[in-house]
Scaffold this active site. Structure first.
Site, mmCIF file in Angstrom:
data_model
loop_
_atom_site.group_PDB
_atom_site.id
_atom_site.type_symbol
_atom_site.label_atom_id
_atom_site.label_comp_id
_atom_site.label_asym_id
_atom_site.label_seq_id
_atom_site.Cartn_x
_atom_site.Cartn_y
_atom_site.Cartn_z
ATOM 1 N N ARG A 367 0.850 -1.183 0.000
ATOM 2 C CA ARG A 367 0.000 0.000 0.000
ATOM 3 C C ARG A 367 0.884 1.229 0.000
ATOM 4 O O ARG A 367 1.881 1.286 0.725
ATOM 5 C CB ARG A 367 -0.910 0.017 1.227
ATOM 6 C CG ARG A 367 -1.887 -1.146 1.191
ATOM 7 C CD ARG A 367 -2.793 -1.149 2.384
ATOM 8 N NE ARG A 367 -3.453 -2.441 2.493
ATOM 9 C CZ ARG A 367 -4.134 -2.839 3.554
ATOM 10 N NH1 ARG A 367 -4.251 -2.040 4.584
ATOM 11 N NH2 ARG A 367 -4.704 -4.029 3.573
ATOM 12 N N ASP A 387 -3.436 -13.261 7.382
ATOM 13 C CA ASP A 387 -4.800 -13.024 6.926
ATOM 14 C C ASP A 387 -5.595 -14.320 6.823
ATOM 15 O O ASP A 387 -5.021 -15.389 6.595
ATOM 16 C CB ASP A 387 -4.725 -12.376 5.536
ATOM 17 C CG ASP A 387 -5.881 -11.435 5.290
ATOM 18 O OD1 ASP A 387 -6.747 -11.316 6.170
ATOM 19 O OD2 ASP A 387 -5.919 -10.825 4.208
ATOM 20 N N HIS A 389 -9.862 -15.528 5.577
ATOM 21 C CA HIS A 389 -11.250 -15.174 5.284
ATOM 22 C C HIS A 389 -12.127 -16.376 5.524
ATOM 23 O O HIS A 389 -11.815 -17.474 5.073
ATOM 24 C CB HIS A 389 -11.367 -14.655 3.858
ATOM 25 C CG HIS A 389 -10.610 -13.380 3.681
ATOM 26 N ND1 HIS A 389 -9.344 -13.346 3.159
ATOM 27 C CD2 HIS A 389 -10.922 -12.109 4.021
ATOM 28 C CE1 HIS A 389 -8.911 -12.102 3.183
ATOM 29 N NE2 HIS A 389 -9.831 -11.326 3.699
ATOM 30 N N LYS A 473 -17.980 -5.061 13.421
ATOM 31 C CA LYS A 473 -16.696 -5.694 13.725
ATOM 32 C C LYS A 473 -16.381 -5.695 15.210
ATOM 33 O O LYS A 473 -17.038 -5.018 15.996
ATOM 34 C CB LYS A 473 -15.572 -5.013 12.952
ATOM 35 C CG LYS A 473 -15.442 -3.535 13.267
ATOM 36 C CD LYS A 473 -14.321 -2.894 12.459
ATOM 37 C CE LYS A 473 -14.296 -1.403 12.710
ATOM 38 N NZ LYS A 473 -13.094 -0.736 12.333
ATOM 39 N N HIS A 519 -13.416 -11.216 7.743
ATOM 40 C CA HIS A 519 -11.968 -10.971 7.615
ATOM 41 C C HIS A 519 -11.388 -11.000 9.026
ATOM 42 O O HIS A 519 -11.990 -10.438 9.939
ATOM 43 C CB HIS A 519 -11.642 -9.582 7.068
ATOM 44 C CG HIS A 519 -12.375 -9.181 5.836
ATOM 45 N ND1 HIS A 519 -11.755 -9.091 4.620
ATOM 46 C CD2 HIS A 519 -13.652 -8.790 5.632
ATOM 47 C CE1 HIS A 519 -12.628 -8.670 3.710
ATOM 48 N NE2 HIS A 519 -13.787 -8.475 4.298
HETATM 49 ZN ZN LIG Z 1 -9.855 -9.336 3.986
#
Ligand SMILES: [Zn+2]
Ligand SMILES: [Zn+2]
Length: 644
Positions: A367, A387, A389, A473, A519
Site C-alpha cells: 500500500r 490473513d 477469510h 466488527k 476478515h
Molecule cells: Zn480481507
C-alpha cells in the site's frame, strides 16, 4: 425558576436557572469542586463558569476524564501563547489544539530561530504566569469586532480562521493580557497548571497545505501535579529505549535500504527467525482451528480490484498499475488478499455442507503511504498479514467469532499481553441507509458478535456508528508494558465483497444463498506486530521466540573445543544459539551477550570440561549455578517449546 440537572449516577437535582458548573460541583462536594476542570452539558463540554439555563444532564469533568484532560491541555496551549507573546512581542498564532499527550501551538516567529534555550525560557515564563491564577474569560464577539482586533494585531492566521466563521458564533477567551480567538471550553484559571514541559519543535504548513507558509509547531505537556510530569517524562525515556527502530538495529532484526525503497523492510537473519517462529505458531493454531492454508500471487489483474471496489477507492492514490508488453494488460500490486480469496471460493460450486470455509494465507500486500507517514515497521509500504477469510452462513457468525476470539486471546496470552479490551463496532441505528447488507442480517450479526464476546467473558464496549459501511466488527485494544494502547486483531463481518463477487452456496432448501464473509488477522501485520512486541518486551523476547536462545561462552581458548561440542549438541536439539570463541576476556563476552539480550549464557571452563557440565547464567539475572550438560539440554527443550 429552577432547572432539573441529571447527574451521572442517575439522580436529579434542582438548581436555580443560570446555575454554573462550578456551583453544581461545590454542591456535590468541596473535594470535587477543587479538582473540577470543566463540565459536560448534554454531551458538550462547557466552561464551569457558563450559566445553565435549561434542564440538562451533566457530568463534572476532572483530570481523570479524557475531555477534562483535553480542556486542561488546550488551556495550557493558551498559557504557552501568553508566555511566548510576553517574551517575543509580535509573534503570530495559528492553531493550538490538545493532542493524545499534551498540546501543540503553530506559531509564526517571523523568521526567528527557536532553540532549546527558547523552550526553557518560555517554559519558565509559563510557570510564572500560571501562578497568577488568571481566569480564562469567555466573551461573545461580533465578526466585525473580531476582524478588527486581529487586523490591528496584524495576525493574518487568526484573520484567515475568522473569515470562515459565522457572525454571532464567535467567541474570544482572555487570560492575563492574552486574547485568543477560541470556541473554548477552558479550565477556570491558570493556577491549575502546576507542571510544564515543552517537549519539541517541528515545522508545519499553515492549514497543512504545502503551498502555505511553514510555521513553527511547538509541542508541550502540562500536569496538575509535578509528580505526574516526572512519571510521564520517565515513561518517555523508557519508550525511547524501547523504540523498535533503535532495538531493531541493535539486535540486527531488520533494516532499510534507500535503493530497495522507503518503507520496504529488509528482514535480517535474526529478525527472520523471529518472524518465522511467529508464523509457525500461528499456522499450527490455525490448522487446529480448521483453517485451510492457501497461497496467492503478489499481483492481480486490475479487473479483480475493479470488482472488489479497491481500485475505485484507492487506485489513484496508490501504486499504479503494472503494464505488460501486451496491449491493455494491467496488474496491480496486491493491496488486500480478500479478492484473491473470493476467487478461490468461486472456483467451484459450494454447498451449505462445505461451510464454513476458512482460507488462511500469510499474504504480503503493498500500500502506498506518503514518505512522511512512514515509520519503522509500524507504517510501511509492504507488509505481510496473517490473513484469513471465513465464508459462512449468516447464522454461523457467532460460532466463528468465538473461534477467532479464542485464537486472538491465545496470541495475546502466549506473548505476554495481559491487558486488553475489545470494542464492538455497531451500525448507527439512526442512519441505516449508510450501510449495505440486509437489515435483518445486520441485526443477526450484531447480536451474534456481542454474544460471542460475552461467551468468552471479554470486557467489551459497544459503540454505535463505528461499524464500517460493509459490516460490524470486533476490535481488540491491548495495553503494552508502558501502558500505551495498540489496536491489535480485528474481526470484521463483510456483506459487500460476497455481493460484488457474486459468491453463492446452495442451501439445504436447494436455493442459492449468499455467504457472509469474515476478515480476520490476529497479528494484523507481522511487521507492525513485531514492532509492538519489541517495544512491549523491550527486546527481551519470550524464550521460544528469541532469535538466539543461548550463547556458549568459553572462559579461554583452551576450552573452545568443548564449547563447540556443547554448541553442536544444542543445535542438534533445535536450540538456537551462538558460540563466542573470540579471544576475549569472559567478562567482555558476557557483557556482549547481555547487550544482545540473549536469554541464556552457558559458560564453560576447567571444571565444566572435567565434569561434563555447563555454568548457567540468565540474562539480567546472573549466575544460576552449574548443571550437567545433558540435564540442561533436556530441561531447556521443555522450557523453550512454543506455547500450545
Ligand atoms: Zn480481507
Ligand atoms: Zn482555546
Amino acid at each position: 425558576m429552577n432547572v432539573k440537572i441529571s447527574l451521572p449516577d442517575g439522580s436529579v437535582r434542582e438548581y436555580p436557572v443560570g446555575v454554573k458548573g462550578s456551583e453544581i460541583a461545590s454542591s456535590i462536594s468541596e473535594g470535587l469542586a477543587r479538582v473540577s476542570l470543566a463540565i459536560e452539558v448534554n454531551g458538550e463540554v462547557w466552561d464551569l463558569s457558563r450559566p445553565i439555563n435549561s434542564d440538562a444532564s451533566i457530568k463534572i469533568l476532572t483530570w481523570n476524564d479524557k475531555p477534562g484532560k483535553n480542556t486542561f491541555w488546550h488551556s495550557s496551549a493558551h498559557l504557552f501563547a501568553e508566555a511566548l507573546e510576553a517574551l517575543y512581542p509580535g509573534v503570530k498564532f495559528g492553531i493550538g489544539p490538545p493532542i493524545e499527550n499534551g498540546f501543540y501551538y503553530d506559531v509564526d516567529l517571523g523568521g526567528r530561530a527557536f532553540g532549546d534555550d527558547d523552550l526553557l525560557a518560555v517554559e519558565a515564563k509559563m510557570k510564572e504566569l500560571a501562578k497568577k491564577d488568571s481566569a480564562y474569560v469567555r466573551s461573545d464577539v461580533s465578526k466585525a469586532d473580531a476582524l478588527k482586533y486581529f487586523t490591528e494585531k496584524g495576525d493574518e492566521y487568526k484573520l484567515d480562521l475568522i473569515s470562515g466563521l459565522e457572525d454571532g458564533k464567535i467567541t474570544f477567551y482572555q487570560q492575563g493580557n492574552f486574547v485568543d480567538l477560541c470556541r473554548g471550553p477552558h479550565i477556570p484559571n491558570t493556577g491549575f497548571i502546576k507542571a510544564v514541559k515543552l517537549l519539541s519543535v517541528a515545522g508545519a504548513y499553515w492549514r497543512g497545505d504545502e503551498k502555505n507558509k511553514m510555521l513553527t509547531r511547538v509541542y508541550g505537556i502540562t500536569f496538575p501535579k509535578q509528580k505526574e510530569l516526572e512519571e510521564y517524562l520517565h515513561l518517555l525515556e523508557e519508550a525511547k529505549k524501547r523504540d523498535h527502530r533503535k532495538l531493531g538495529k541493535e539486535l540486527e532484526l531488520f533494516g532499510f535500504s534507500e535503493k530497495v525503497g522507503m518503507g520496504l523492510p529488509l528482514w535480517l537473519p535474526k529478525g527472520t527467525i523471529l518472524r518465522e517462529r511467529l508464523e509457525q505458531f500461528m499456522r499450527k493454531a490455525q490448522i487446529k482451528a480448521g483453517y485451510d492454508p492457501v497461497v496467492t500471487p503478489h499481483i492481480g489483474g486490475k479487473s479483480l480490484y475493479v470488482t472488489s471496489g479497491h481500485y475505485e477507492k484507492y487506485g489513484k492514490d496508490s501504486f499504479q498499475p503494472i503494464h505488460t508488453p501486451d496491449e491493455g494488460e494491467e496488474f496491480l500490486l496486491k493491496p488486500m488478499n480478500c479478492p484473491h480469496h473470493c476467487e478461490i471460493y468461486k472456483l467451484k460450486p459450494r454447498s451449505y455442507r462445505d461451510l464454513p470455509i476458512r482460507l488462511a494465507e500469510f499474504g504480503t500486500v503493498y500500500r502506498y503511504e506518503q514518505s512522511g507517514e512512514l515509520h519503522g515497521l509500524t507504517r510501511v509500504r509492504g507488509f505481510t498479514q496473517d490473513d484469513a477469510h471465513i465464508f459462512c452462513q449468516p447464522e454461523q457468525v457467532k460460532g466463528e467469532f468465538i473461534k477467532v476470539i479464542d485464537l486472538v486471546l491465545h496470541v495475546f496470552n502466549s506473548l505476554g499481553f495481559e491487558n486488553y479490551t475489545a470494542q464492538v463496532s455497531l451500525r448507527d441505528p439512526e442512519n441505516k441507509q449508510k450501510y449495505i447488507g440486509e437489515d435483518h442480517l445486520w441485526d443477526l450479526a450484531e447480536t451474534q458478535i456481542q454474544e460471542a464476546a460475552d461467551d468468552r467473558g471479554l470486557k467489551t464496549v459497544a459503540v454505535k456508528g463505528e461499524a464500517a459501511f460493509y459490516g460490524p466488527k470486533l476490535d481488540f485494544m491491548v495495553k503494552d508494558a508502558l501502558g500505551r494502547s495498540w489496536q491489535l486483531g480485528t474481526i470484521q463481518v463483510d456483506y459487500q465483497l460476497p455481493q460484488r463477487f457474486e459468491l453463492e452456496y446452495v442451501g439445504s432448501d436447494n436455493q442459492k444463498h449468499r455467504p457472509v464473509m469474515i476478515h480476520r488477522a490476529p497479528f494484523g501485520s507481522l511487521e507492525r506486530f513485531v514492532a509492538v512486541l519489541i517495544e512491549h518486551c523491550a527486546g527481551n523476547f519470550p524464550l521460544w521466540l528469541a532469535p538466539d536462545q543461548i550463547a556458549v561462552l568459553p572462559i579461554s581458548e583452551r576450552f573452545n573445543e568443548y564449547a563447540k561440542m556443547v554448541y553442536d549438541k544444542l543445535k542438534e536439539q533445535d536450540i538456537r544459539g551462538l558460540l563466542d570463541d573470540r579471544d576475549e576476556k569472559i567478562g567482555r563476552k558476557i557483557r556482549d551477550a547481555e547487550t544482545k539480550k540473549v536469554p541464556y549464557m552457558l559458560i564453560v571452563g576447567e571444571r565444566e570440561v572435567a565434569e561434563g557440565r555447563v555454568a548457567v547464567r540468565k540474562h539480567g539475572q546472573g549466575d544460576q549455578g552449574s548443571v550437567l550438560l545433558d540435564e540442561f539440554v533436556s530441561q531447556f527443550r521443555v522450557e523453550c517449546a512454543a506455547p500450545n
